[in-house]
Scaffold this active site. Sequence first.
Site, PDB file in Angstrom:
ATOM      1  N   ALA A 135      13.799 -12.135 -20.494  1.00 13.24           N
ATOM      2  CA  ALA A 135      13.633 -13.464 -21.097  1.00 13.24           C
ATOM      3  C   ALA A 135      14.881 -14.283 -20.822  1.00 13.24           C
ATOM      4  CB  ALA A 135      13.438 -13.330 -22.612  1.00 13.24           C
ATOM      5  N   LYS A 136      14.820 -15.557 -21.086  1.00 16.74           N
ATOM      6  CA  LYS A 136      16.012 -16.410 -21.031  1.00 16.74           C
ATOM      7  C   LYS A 136      15.780 -17.631 -21.882  1.00 16.74           C
ATOM      8  CE  LYS A 136      19.906 -16.323 -18.609  1.00 16.74           C
ATOM      9  NZ  LYS A 136      20.435 -15.066 -18.054  1.00 16.74           N
TER      10      LYS A 136
END
Length: 415
Positions: A103-104
């Site tokens: 994720a980011k």
Amino acid sequence: MEISPWDNAMAQLDKAADFLNLNKDILVILKNCERINIVNLPIRRDNGKIECFTGIRVLHSSARGPTKGGVRFHPQVTLDEVKALAFWMSMKTSVVGLPYGGAKGGIICNPQELSINEIERLTRRYTSMIGTFSPWRDIPAPDVNTNSQIMAWIMDTYSMNVGETSLGVVTGKPIDIGGSLGRETATGQGMLYIMEEFCKKTKQKLDSSTTIAIQGFGNVGSAIARFLYERHNCKIVAVSDEKGGVYNPDGMDMIELKNHEQKTGSVVEFDGTTFISNEDLLRLKCDFLLPCALENQINDKIAETTEAKTIIEGANGPTLSSADKILEERDIIVVPDILANAGGVTCSYFEWVQDLHSFFWDLDRVNHELKRILAHAFDDVYKMYEKEKTDFRNAAYLVGIARIARAIELRGIYP
Ligand code: GLU
């Protein structure tokens, strides 16, 4: 027109998928992000007025476990960029064998124009609004322009919202509230281990004759600069930040450079050096070029003209896929981001494990485990590189994609 980070990431994926003859059903899953959250973040500025910022969190894949990845504060954050960074996190955690997906997150803002109190309010609002954070679901960490204090606010805000202290919800925290020893410099430390493994395998020296150019002097660039200087006495010939770079063909003292940078806010005008632009730094003749800043730095033009022998990617996504091709033709090896800078997330994994057990390790144990895991990952990629006779990045992708594909197949598609 400049290629976007997401297009670049997908070009890298396509190349590996072709090579693997990857099942089209798996490919279509990997080409889509699992969840994209975009939130409006109104905060009260210190002058009493309300201003709205945009916050983003992209969960690319949770096939291998809870999603993991940093949060960056930067004026140039875009959804396209965050998607690419989330995808690279899925690849990174897989290549290293961590039990995570990718994720980011990001907030479109210029932290230099915000006070510390405004940054705190923005961070807390983002944590509450984004809605994905949890130790079993999505675990953020530091990235560009975010630090342990910001992680402390994320931990506190989440804990207040759920009504109990939750150390494992975020990594990169201060040591006093569940952080791990070694996390601050883990990305640089991991890069060093990867470079040592690389030099061992390719029978190269890492000593006072080794010339190094480093783009970026943030958390990653400044740490690897110091490690190479102190542990191997390497000749760091050029270093830069967003204001420009400094060059000295005889090498520079990294301790003094750090002092100068802390005093003046930039590496430029360091004693005994000449100015070099960020672009010229990337073209320098050196044994190792370490891009440790942002994406899309090494384009075709730089790839055609650089005189670096090997590139070790400290940043995420610094090299365009088209440039990769040129570098390969020119026999310039690129040790890719998803392996070279994986030390940070690996130490984050240790932090999470320590938090969940409420049992904390000493620094020797952290570094011992970091070295063991990264050496193993390097070995997996190197074996693939030799077996498939492909470039290093593609070899890392082959390792990473096969593991994610296996997880998707084993879990099946719900319902
Ligand atoms: N932001 C870092 C990266 O790009 C660390 C992520 C983490 O520790 O979760 O790898």
